[in-house]
Design a protein around this motif. Structure first.
Motif, short mmCIF file in Angstrom:
data_model
loop_
_atom_site.label_atom_id
_atom_site.label_comp_id
_atom_site.label_asym_id
_atom_site.label_seq_id
_atom_site.Cartn_x
_atom_site.Cartn_y
_atom_site.Cartn_z
N ARG A 139 3.20 -8.97 -14.03
CA ARG A 139 2.38 -9.63 -13.69
C ARG A 139 0.88 -8.64 -14.54
N ASN A 179 0.72 -1.41 0.20
CA ASN A 179 0.02 0.02 -0.50
C ASN A 179 0.96 1.46 0.33
N HIS A 191 -10.68 -11.10 2.86
CA HIS A 191 -11.14 -11.53 2.25
C HIS A 191 -9.77 -11.35 0.53
N SER A 203 -4.39 -9.17 -14.01
CA SER A 203 -4.18 -10.06 -12.68
C SER A 203 -3.51 -11.82 -12.59
N GLY A 204 -2.53 -12.01 -13.38
CA GLY A 204 -2.16 -12.68 -12.63
C GLY A 204 -2.23 -13.98 -14.17
N VAL A 246 -3.83 -15.34 -5.42
CA VAL A 246 -3.34 -15.95 -4.83
C VAL A 246 -2.34 -17.08 -5.98
N SER A 247 -2.42 -16.11 -7.24
CA SER A 247 -2.03 -17.12 -7.86
C SER A 247 0.20 -17.14 -8.20
N SER A 248 0.39 -16.65 -6.95
CA SER A 248 2.20 -16.61 -7.51
C SER A 248 2.20 -16.98 -6.56
N SER A 249 1.13 -17.65 -5.19
CA SER A 249 2.01 -18.31 -4.20
C SER A 249 2.68 -19.94 -4.88
N ILE A 300 -4.85 -9.35 -2.19
CA ILE A 300 -3.04 -9.63 -3.48
C ILE A 300 -2.04 -10.34 -2.30
N GLN A 319 -11.20 -15.16 -10.24
CA GLN A 319 -11.47 -13.74 -9.90
C GLN A 319 -10.34 -14.16 -8.08
N GLN A 348 -9.03 -10.89 -6.21
CA GLN A 348 -8.86 -10.15 -7.17
C GLN A 348 -9.17 -8.75 -6.19
N THR A 349 -10.27 -8.88 -6.03
CA THR A 349 -11.01 -7.75 -5.02
C THR A 349 -10.94 -7.53 -3.71
N GLY A 350 -9.61 -7.99 -3.16
CA GLY A 350 -9.35 -8.47 -1.31
C GLY A 350 -7.95 -8.33 -1.88
#
Ligand SMILES: Cc1cc2nc3c(=O)[nH]c(=O)nc-3n(C[C@H](O)[C@H](O)[C@H](O)COP(=O)(O)OP(=O)(O)OC[C@H]3O[C@@H](n4cnc5c(N)ncnc54)[C@H](O)[C@@H]3O)c2cc1C
Ligand SMILES: Nc1ncnc2c1ncn2[C@@H]1O[C@H](COP(=O)(O)O)[C@@H](O)[C@H]1O
Lengths: 321, 249
Positions: free
Chosen positions: A134, A98, A247, A137-138, A275-278, A254, A270, A250-252
């Motif tokens: 990225r 942030n 949450h 959105s991944g 979480v796709s970068s885990s 990342i 979404q 995508q809308t919570g």
């Protein structure tokens, strides 16, 4: 010439993510045949500043003044831009969190420096200066050429490992005057002591397949045992089963933990976007055809209510608890 | 008070993207375009503020930098309730350029509050809002989860690590919004859809500003290893596997 890295502090302390950032900046500096300089804003003691040297910062510039007590994006941008100009920084590295997101784009405009946002690897090349970030959105990644002489990079969280080096950083206090901030912080509501979801290396997350808020105990227990944090899918926080700050998607939030447990989560795009970068995804779902298994490396097809207590027991056994 | 909501036109969030022209361009074939989810929520919040007479918000304008092909998305915003719309006729390929175009619009039309989303679901740069503010020398607040107007002043909630801050800021300013700003996106009603058909979209030609970045190519995410399944009758085996193979437990 140098690479400048802005290291945020939390009540005077750095975090592992700060060290990852410095490690990254040092590697970028190495690629460019120069050295990394860290800038710290606020009240951080000398011993703490010195720590940044262990990850390759040759010098640490410490700026501390009243107009920088709270994060005002204009004031922080002025301060970092001044330091960058003073030391002739060619690349400025900032965290993609942030605070970083509120400063880096402003630095880009202020210094007319191309911005590579949410970068997750070392630059692919330094000439032309190309970063990997990225996109969609991944759903994809982009190789982006930063065309200006000075560049700003925000580094995605958890995307670079810390690299320790034996090195003694020089600490320099710098006086930089910035205008009084226009934003005024009236009140701070902070929950301290809790591991932040965005910092956690292991995350245990539950979805609608958990059926009710009453079923969350084993998720919380598993997360605690593993020293991790808890998360959830959007419908779960919408239902009020779990707090909104859990949450994920995508809308919570990342996130990019090393290990992500998705329990009773179908794996909608979404959700995956967050979480796709885990590093590893573990899925527990009673539907073998749930899309979550397409992105998971480990899976159990089964009823979460039955599987979770056994996972908890197994971890307890391994940890000797 | 006048509010400007910046809207980005993005592929529907369930789209599996593909690329053409040597992976340099998005394959737009069959793509459903939508208002970026954050921008839909920020438009919703702007309209809520306008509905409440005590806020003094008189109008809500949407601005979009894009080619004529994105007009349906702009019409959607008008149908939801925006009073008017501006389109800057330029291909949005770089956040710096997009922000510079929006800043020009603001200089001409003067707004008190400019709202942007925390990120677009296609470029994921989290950049345009803060850049607009810097071009205009305005304050900006990021990660805004609530925006109220009390006695003519904006009171903002900003999300920080593990908490929130309540911030006051004098207009004009840029608010960069995220989760919490509105509960559900407002949906266009029949009346709105009819009215949107007749509202004019004001067209601006772009000012000449170089892009600072260029996308050399897109890549698909690295393929992940196939899922190893563990028998549901023996979950312990999963923990043993994770311990042996990932060394994280
Ligand atoms: C614009 C937009 C943005 C969105 N943003 C987000 C976001 O940020 N994050 C997000 O999460 N979602 C988001 N969504 C919603 C998303 O599309 C999905 O609806 C949501 O992720 C589904 O949540 P879920 O997987 O928990 O629930 P479901 O899809 O209902 O899945 C529940 C799963 O649990 C399994 N299950 C059921 N019972 C059991 C059991 N006993 N044991 C084990 N498994 C069981 C089922 O097989 C199923 O796969 C968004 C949607 C839109 C349109
Ligand atoms: N082409 C555009 N036109 C208008 N606003 C935009 C455009 N692109 C991005 N924005 C705004 O900037 C926000 C962040 O986008 P980005 O910097 O691309 O992640 C979006 O949520 C929009 O509010």
């Amino acid at each position: 010439m140098s690479v400048l890295v802005y290291t945020e502090n939390w009540d005077g302390k750095f975090k592992k993510s700060s060290f990852e950032l410095v490690s990254y900046a040092s590697k970028v500096a190495e690629m460019m045949g120069t050295s990394a300089v860290a800038v710290s804003i606020g009240n951080v003691d000398e011993a703490e500043l010195k720590l940044l040297g262990n990850y390759g910062a040759q010098k640490v510039i410490s700026v501390n003044q009243d107009n920088l007590k709270t994060l005002d994006s204009q004031a922080y941008t002025s301060a970092i831009a001044s330091v960058a100009e003073k030391i002739g920084a060619k690349v400025i590295v900032v965290a993609n969190n942030n605070s970083g997101k509120s400063i880096a784009p402003r630095l880009s405009v202020r210094l007319k420096a191309a911005l590579g946002a949410g970068v997750s690897k070392l630059p692919i090349s330094t000439s032309p200066f190309t970063v990997y970030k990225r996109a969609f959105s991944g759903g994809a990644y982009a190789d982006v050429v930063l065309k200006t002489d000075v560049k700003v990079i925000t580094l995605a969280q958890n995307s670079f490992d810390v690299i320790e080096t034996a090195n003694n950083a020089v600490i320099e206090k710098m006086d930089i005057s910035v205008d009084a901030p226009k934003t005024q912080v009236k009140e701070v509501q902070k929950q301290s002591g809790k591991l932040l979801l965005t910092d956690a290396e292991i995350v245990v997350s539950g979805g609608r397949g958990m059926k009710s808020a009453d079923n969350w105990a084993p998720i919380v227990e598993l997360a605690d045992l593993l020293g991790g944090a808890t998360a959830c899918s959007r419908p779960v926080s919408d239902e009020g089963w779990r707090p909104h700050d859990e949450h994920t998607g995508q809308t919570g939030k990342i996130i990019a933990p090393n290990l992500y447990f998705a329990v009773g989560i179908s794996g909608a795009t979404q959700h995956i976007a967050g979480v796709s970068s885990s590093k590893y995804i573990v899925a527990i779902n009673n539907d073998k055809s749930a899309p979550i298994f397409e992105v998971a490396q480990y899976g159990i097809v089964g009823d979460a209510q039955k599987v979770l207590p056994q996972l908890v027991a197994a971890v307890k056994e391994i940890k000797g608890k | 008070m006048k509010i400007l909501v910046c809207i980005s036109n993005v592929p529907d969030t369930t789209t599996k993207v593909k690329f053409v022209d040597g992976d340099t361009k998005l394959d737009t074939n069959g793509i459903q375009w939508v208002i970026n989810p954050w921008d839909e929520l920020s438009l919703t919040r702007a309209l809520e503020l306008k509905d409440d007479a005590s806020t003094g918000v008189k109008s809500v304008t949407v601005a979009h930098v894009g080619l004529a092909t994105s007009e349906p998305t702009i019409r959607k915003a008008l149908a939801i309730g925006a009073d008017d719309a501006i389109r800057v006729n330029a291909d949005p390929t770089d956040a710096y350029n997009v922000a510079a175009q929006i800043a020009e619009v603001v200089k001409k039309e003067q707004f008190d509050i400019i709202m942007c989303g925390i990120e677009s679901s296609d470029f994921n740069s989290s950049a345009v809002g803060s850049m607009v503010a810097e071009f205009l020398g305005m304050p900006s607040v990021s990660a805004v989860s609530n925006l109220k107007i009390e006695n003519g002043t904006a009171v903002i909630t900003r999300e920080i690590d593990g908490g929130k801050e309540i911030i006051s800021v004098p207009a004009p300013f840029v608010a960069i919004v995220q989760k919490g700003i509105a509960k559900e996106p407002r949906i266009a009603a029949m009346r709105g859809i009819m009215m949107a058909r007749t509202k004019a979209i004001k067209l601006y030609e772009p000012v000449a500003i170089d892009a600072l970045t260029e996308t050399a190519k897109f890549e698909m995410p690295a393929a992940r290893a196939a899922c190893k399944f563990v028998d549901a009758e023996n979950p312990k085996q999963l923990i043993e596997l994770l311990q042996a193979e990932t060394k994280l437990i």
